[in-house]
Design a protein around this motif. Structure first.
Motif, PDB file in Angstrom:
ATOM      1  N   GLU A   1       0.841  -1.188   0.000  1.00 23.50           N
ATOM      2  CA  GLU A   1       0.000   0.000   0.000  1.00 23.50           C
ATOM      3  C   GLU A   1       0.882   1.245   0.000  1.00 23.50           C
ATOM      4  OE1 GLU A   1      -3.287   0.154  -0.209  1.00 23.50           O
ATOM      5  OE2 GLU A   1      -3.465  -2.033  -0.300  1.00 23.50           O
ATOM      6  N   GLY A   2       0.385   2.310  -0.593  1.00 29.38           N
ATOM      7  CA  GLY A   2       1.128   3.561  -0.576  1.00 29.38           C
ATOM      8  C   GLY A   2       1.193   4.209  -1.941  1.00 29.38           C
ATOM      9  N   GLU A   3       1.852   5.347  -1.989  1.00 33.39           N
ATOM     10  CA  GLU A   3       1.967   6.099  -3.238  1.00 33.39           C
ATOM     11  C   GLU A   3       2.719   5.278  -4.280  1.00 33.39           C
ATOM     12  OE1 GLU A   3       3.787  10.347  -4.889  1.00 33.39           O
ATOM     13  OE2 GLU A   3       3.839   9.850  -2.755  1.00 33.39           O
ATOM     14  N   PRO A   4       2.158   5.136  -5.476  1.00 27.15           N
ATOM     15  CA  PRO A   4       2.816   4.321  -6.512  1.00 27.15           C
ATOM     16  C   PRO A   4       4.201   4.858  -6.873  1.00 27.15           C
ATOM     17  CG  PRO A   4       0.533   4.738  -7.108  1.00 27.15           C
ATOM     18  CD  PRO A   4       0.834   5.618  -5.926  1.00 27.15           C
ATOM     19  N   ASN A   5       5.130   3.933  -7.064  1.00 33.89           N
ATOM     20  CA  ASN A   5       6.464   4.289  -7.560  1.00 33.89           C
ATOM     21  C   ASN A   5       6.830   3.470  -8.789  1.00 33.89           C
ATOM     22  OD1 ASN A   5       6.905   1.783  -6.460  1.00 33.89           O
ATOM     23  ND2 ASN A   5       8.540   2.406  -5.055  1.00 33.89           N
ATOM     24  N   SER A   6       5.813   2.816  -9.378  1.00 30.56           N
ATOM     25  CA  SER A   6       6.053   2.003 -10.578  1.00 30.56           C
ATOM     26  C   SER A   6       4.850   2.098 -11.501  1.00 30.56           C
ATOM     27  CB  SER A   6       6.315   0.538 -10.204  1.00 30.56           C
ATOM     28  OG  SER A   6       5.172  -0.033  -9.583  1.00 30.56           O
ATOM     29  N   GLU A   7       5.138   2.070 -12.805  1.00 28.68           N
ATOM     30  CA  GLU A   7       4.066   2.191 -13.806  1.00 28.68           C
ATOM     31  C   GLU A   7       4.444   1.400 -15.049  1.00 28.68           C
ATOM     32  OE1 GLU A   7       1.869   5.646 -16.525  1.00 28.68           O
ATOM     33  OE2 GLU A   7       2.991   6.202 -14.723  1.00 28.68           O
ATOM     34  N   THR A   8       3.508   0.577 -15.511  1.00 27.64           N
ATOM     35  CA  THR A   8       3.723  -0.251 -16.699  1.00 27.64           C
ATOM     36  C   THR A   8       2.488  -0.220 -17.583  1.00 27.64           C
ATOM     37  OG1 THR A   8       5.104  -1.786 -15.409  1.00 27.64           O
ATOM     38  CG2 THR A   8       4.305  -2.557 -17.548  1.00 27.64           C
ATOM     39  N   HIS A   9       2.685   0.014 -18.877  1.00 23.14           N
ATOM     40  CA  HIS A   9       1.601  -0.100 -19.853  1.00 23.14           C
ATOM     41  C   HIS A   9       1.607  -1.522 -20.420  1.00 23.14           C
ATOM     42  CE1 HIS A   9       1.270   4.128 -19.379  1.00 23.14           C
ATOM     43  NE2 HIS A   9       2.312   4.440 -20.130  1.00 23.14           N
ATOM     44  N   VAL A  10       0.449  -2.151 -20.446  1.00 26.47           N
ATOM     45  CA  VAL A  10       0.319  -3.544 -20.883  1.00 26.47           C
ATOM     46  C   VAL A  10      -0.664  -3.627 -22.040  1.00 26.47           C
ATOM     47  CG1 VAL A  10      -0.261  -5.909 -20.190  1.00 26.47           C
ATOM     48  CG2 VAL A  10       0.721  -4.322 -18.510  1.00 26.47           C
ATOM     49  N   SER A  11      -0.248  -4.246 -23.135  1.00 29.77           N
ATOM     50  CA  SER A  11      -1.153  -4.499 -24.268  1.00 29.77           C
ATOM     51  C   SER A  11      -0.867  -5.893 -24.810  1.00 29.77           C
ATOM     52  CB  SER A  11      -0.970  -3.436 -25.362  1.00 29.77           C
ATOM     53  OG  SER A  11       0.370  -3.379 -25.805  1.00 29.77           O
ATOM     54  N   ILE A  12      -1.744  -6.354 -25.673  1.00 30.55           N
ATOM     55  CA  ILE A  12      -1.623  -7.716 -26.183  1.00 30.55           C
ATOM     56  C   ILE A  12      -1.297  -7.678 -27.674  1.00 30.55           C
ATOM     57  CG2 ILE A  12      -4.071  -8.037 -26.750  1.00 30.55           C
ATOM     58  CD1 ILE A  12      -3.787 -10.835 -25.382  1.00 30.55           C
ATOM     59  N   LEU A  13      -0.384  -8.555 -28.092  1.00 32.84           N
ATOM     60  CA  LEU A  13       0.041  -8.603 -29.489  1.00 32.84           C
ATOM     61  C   LEU A  13      -0.528  -9.790 -30.245  1.00 32.84           C
ATOM     62  CD1 LEU A  13       3.818  -7.695 -29.028  1.00 32.84           C
ATOM     63  CD2 LEU A  13       2.018  -6.217 -29.939  1.00 32.84           C
ATOM     64  N   ALA A  14      -0.641 -10.941 -29.578  1.00 33.00           N
ATOM     65  CA  ALA A  14      -1.108 -12.148 -30.259  1.00 33.00           C
ATOM     66  C   ALA A  14      -1.599 -13.146 -29.226  1.00 33.00           C
ATOM     67  CB  ALA A  14       0.013 -12.768 -31.093  1.00 33.00           C
ATOM     68  N   VAL A  15      -2.539 -13.983 -29.643  1.00 32.77           N
ATOM     69  CA  VAL A  15      -3.066 -15.049 -28.791  1.00 32.77           C
ATOM     70  C   VAL A  15      -2.887 -16.375 -29.507  1.00 32.77           C
ATOM     71  CG1 VAL A  15      -5.105 -15.983 -27.620  1.00 32.77           C
ATOM     72  CG2 VAL A  15      -4.766 -13.501 -27.753  1.00 32.77           C
ATOM     73  N   HIS A  16      -2.397 -17.360 -28.768  1.00 32.29           N
ATOM     74  CA  HIS A  16      -2.209 -18.699 -29.339  1.00 32.29           C
ATOM     75  C   HIS A  16      -2.617 -19.710 -28.280  1.00 32.29           C
ATOM     76  CE1 HIS A  16      -0.782 -21.725 -32.047  1.00 32.29           C
ATOM     77  NE2 HIS A  16       0.160 -22.145 -31.224  1.00 32.29           N
ATOM     78  N   GLY A  17      -3.817 -20.271 -28.438  1.00 27.99           N
ATOM     79  CA  GLY A  17      -4.320 -21.214 -27.453  1.00 27.99           C
ATOM     80  C   GLY A  17      -4.544 -20.535 -26.116  1.00 27.99           C
ATOM     81  N   THR A  18      -3.935 -21.074 -25.075  1.00 27.62           N
ATOM     82  CA  THR A  18      -4.107 -20.526 -23.730  1.00 27.62           C
ATOM     83  C   THR A  18      -3.044 -19.489 -23.377  1.00 27.62           C
ATOM     84  OG1 THR A  18      -2.793 -22.338 -22.793  1.00 27.62           O
ATOM     85  CG2 THR A  18      -5.183 -22.656 -22.927  1.00 27.62           C
ATOM     86  N   SER A  19      -2.123 -19.205 -24.304  1.00 29.25           N
ATOM     87  CA  SER A  19      -1.054 -18.246 -24.049  1.00 29.25           C
ATOM     88  C   SER A  19      -1.210 -17.018 -24.941  1.00 29.25           C
ATOM     89  CB  SER A  19       0.323 -18.883 -24.301  1.00 29.25           C
ATOM     90  OG  SER A  19       0.557 -19.956 -23.417  1.00 29.25           O
ATOM     91  N   ALA A  20      -0.538 -15.952 -24.551  1.00 25.77           N
ATOM     92  CA  ALA A  20      -0.574 -14.722 -25.342  1.00 25.77           C
ATOM     93  C   ALA A  20       0.786 -14.050 -25.303  1.00 25.77           C
ATOM     94  CB  ALA A  20      -1.645 -13.775 -24.822  1.00 25.77           C
ATOM     95  N   LEU A  21       1.054 -13.278 -26.352  1.00 27.35           N
ATOM     96  CA  LEU A  21       2.262 -12.459 -26.419  1.00 27.35           C
ATOM     97  C   LEU A  21       1.867 -11.036 -26.054  1.00 27.35           C
ATOM     98  CD1 LEU A  21       5.294 -12.238 -27.200  1.00 27.35           C
ATOM     99  CD2 LEU A  21       4.519 -11.682 -29.524  1.00 27.35           C
ATOM    100  N   PHE A  22       2.515 -10.496 -25.033  1.00 28.45           N
ATOM    101  CA  PHE A  22       2.184  -9.181 -24.519  1.00 28.45           C
ATOM    102  C   PHE A  22       3.286  -8.173 -24.843  1.00 28.45           C
ATOM    103  CE2 PHE A  22      -0.213 -12.126 -21.953  1.00 28.45           C
ATOM    104  CZ  PHE A  22      -1.427 -11.491 -21.759  1.00 28.45           C
ATOM    105  N   ARG A  23       2.867  -6.931 -24.971  1.00 24.90           N
ATOM    106  CA  ARG A  23       3.797  -5.799 -25.133  1.00 24.90           C
ATOM    107  C   ARG A  23       3.773  -5.019 -23.829  1.00 24.90           C
ATOM    108  NH1 ARG A  23       5.435  -1.994 -29.479  1.00 24.90           N
ATOM    109  NH2 ARG A  23       5.511   0.125 -28.624  1.00 24.90           N
ATOM    110  N   LEU A  24       4.932  -4.870 -23.211  1.00 21.16           N
ATOM    111  CA  LEU A  24       5.034  -4.179 -21.935  1.00 21.16           C
ATOM    112  C   LEU A  24       5.915  -2.949 -22.105  1.00 21.16           C
ATOM    113  CD1 LEU A  24       5.744  -7.282 -19.651  1.00 21.16           C
ATOM    114  CD2 LEU A  24       3.531  -6.385 -20.407  1.00 21.16           C
ATOM    115  N   GLU A  25       5.421  -1.808 -21.650  1.00 22.00           N
ATOM    116  CA  GLU A  25       6.167  -0.554 -21.745  1.00 22.00           C
ATOM    117  C   GLU A  25       6.323   0.038 -20.347  1.00 22.00           C
ATOM    118  OE1 GLU A  25       4.976   1.853 -25.436  1.00 22.00           O
ATOM    119  OE2 GLU A  25       3.290   0.486 -25.149  1.00 22.00           O
ATOM    120  N   PRO A  26       7.488  -0.170 -19.726  1.00 24.46           N
ATOM    121  CA  PRO A  26       7.699   0.378 -18.386  1.00 24.46           C
ATOM    122  C   PRO A  26       7.974   1.875 -18.432  1.00 24.46           C
ATOM    123  CG  PRO A  26       9.680  -0.732 -19.141  1.00 24.46           C
ATOM    124  CD  PRO A  26       8.639  -0.950 -20.207  1.00 24.46           C
TER     125      PRO A  26
END
Length: 210
Positions: free
Chosen positions: A113-138
């Motif tokens: 708990e507390g003031e955030p000191n981390s930030e990440t943008h999360v998006s999805i690039l592809a889905v294959h079965g039960t897994s996915a490829l994600f794009r992460l931008e810290p």
């Protein structure tokens, strides 16, 4: 990539950036110094030993701070790729913000708990079965930030040994058949020495399993 001011390397999984413990000669920094004959080489940032992908090094000590200032001032655009479970119920893209602190286990961090000191943008690039490829931008660069944020979203990275639970301690042997599926895929910035626009992409790829 090698120039007068800068070296960019594509690090494999399981190799630390700097010498540590039993990995002195098998660290990226020592290997590059030996291969390039550059004793003054110095890393400008770090990525985890379990993470593959791009790492930047300064060649000249007097220019190191100018490059590191880019990271301190958030003037570097970094993109990571990750493989994790696919969740159809999770609306993407999204931004995860939280406060990260060290855990009692010295090699882990966790959200508190507390003031955030981390930030990440999360998006999805592809889905294959039960897994996915994600794009992460810290946006920030806290220790294990991407791994913790993905696990908190119910999207633990494939083969992550530390999150959400510890499956392999830092002193236990690596399983090279199961590399953690996280890749520092691209990095872009304006060079503070030459004032040129710089953009690099990793030649490595992650495995998107079914």
């Amino acid at each position: 990539y090698q120039a007068a001011h800068l070296v960019v390397a594509d690090k494999p999984h399981f190799m630390p950036v700097t010498p540590t413990g039993s990995y002195v000669q098998n660290s990226l920094l020592v290997r590059l110094k030996n291969q390039l004959g550059l004793d003054s080489l110095s890393p400008l940032h770090r990525i985890d030993r379990d993470t593959a992908g791009l790492v930047l090094f300064s060649v000249r000590p007097e220019e190191r701070d100018a490059y590191q200032a880019l990271f301190r001032d958030r003037q570097v655009h970094k993109v990571y790729h990750a493989v994790a479970p696919y969740r159809a119920d999770l609306a993407l893209p999204l931004t995860r913000c939280s406060r990260l602190e060290s855990s009692p286990q010295f090699f882990r961090s966790h959200e508190v708990e507390g003031e955030p000191n981390s930030e990440t943008h999360v998006s999805i690039l592809a889905v294959h079965g039960t897994s996915a490829l994600f794009r992460l931008e810290p946006v920030t660069g806290q220790r294990h930030q991407l791994r913790i944020h993905m696990a908190a979203l119910g999207l633990p990275l494939e083969n992550d040994p530390f999150y959400p639970e510890v499956s392999r301690g830092p002193d236990q042997p690596d399983d090279h058949s199961r590399p953690m599926q996280l890749l520092a895929q691209s990095i872009a910035f304006t060079d503070p020495i030459t004032h040129e626009a710089r953009a690099f992409e990793s030649a490595l790829r992650l495995r998107l399993s079914v």
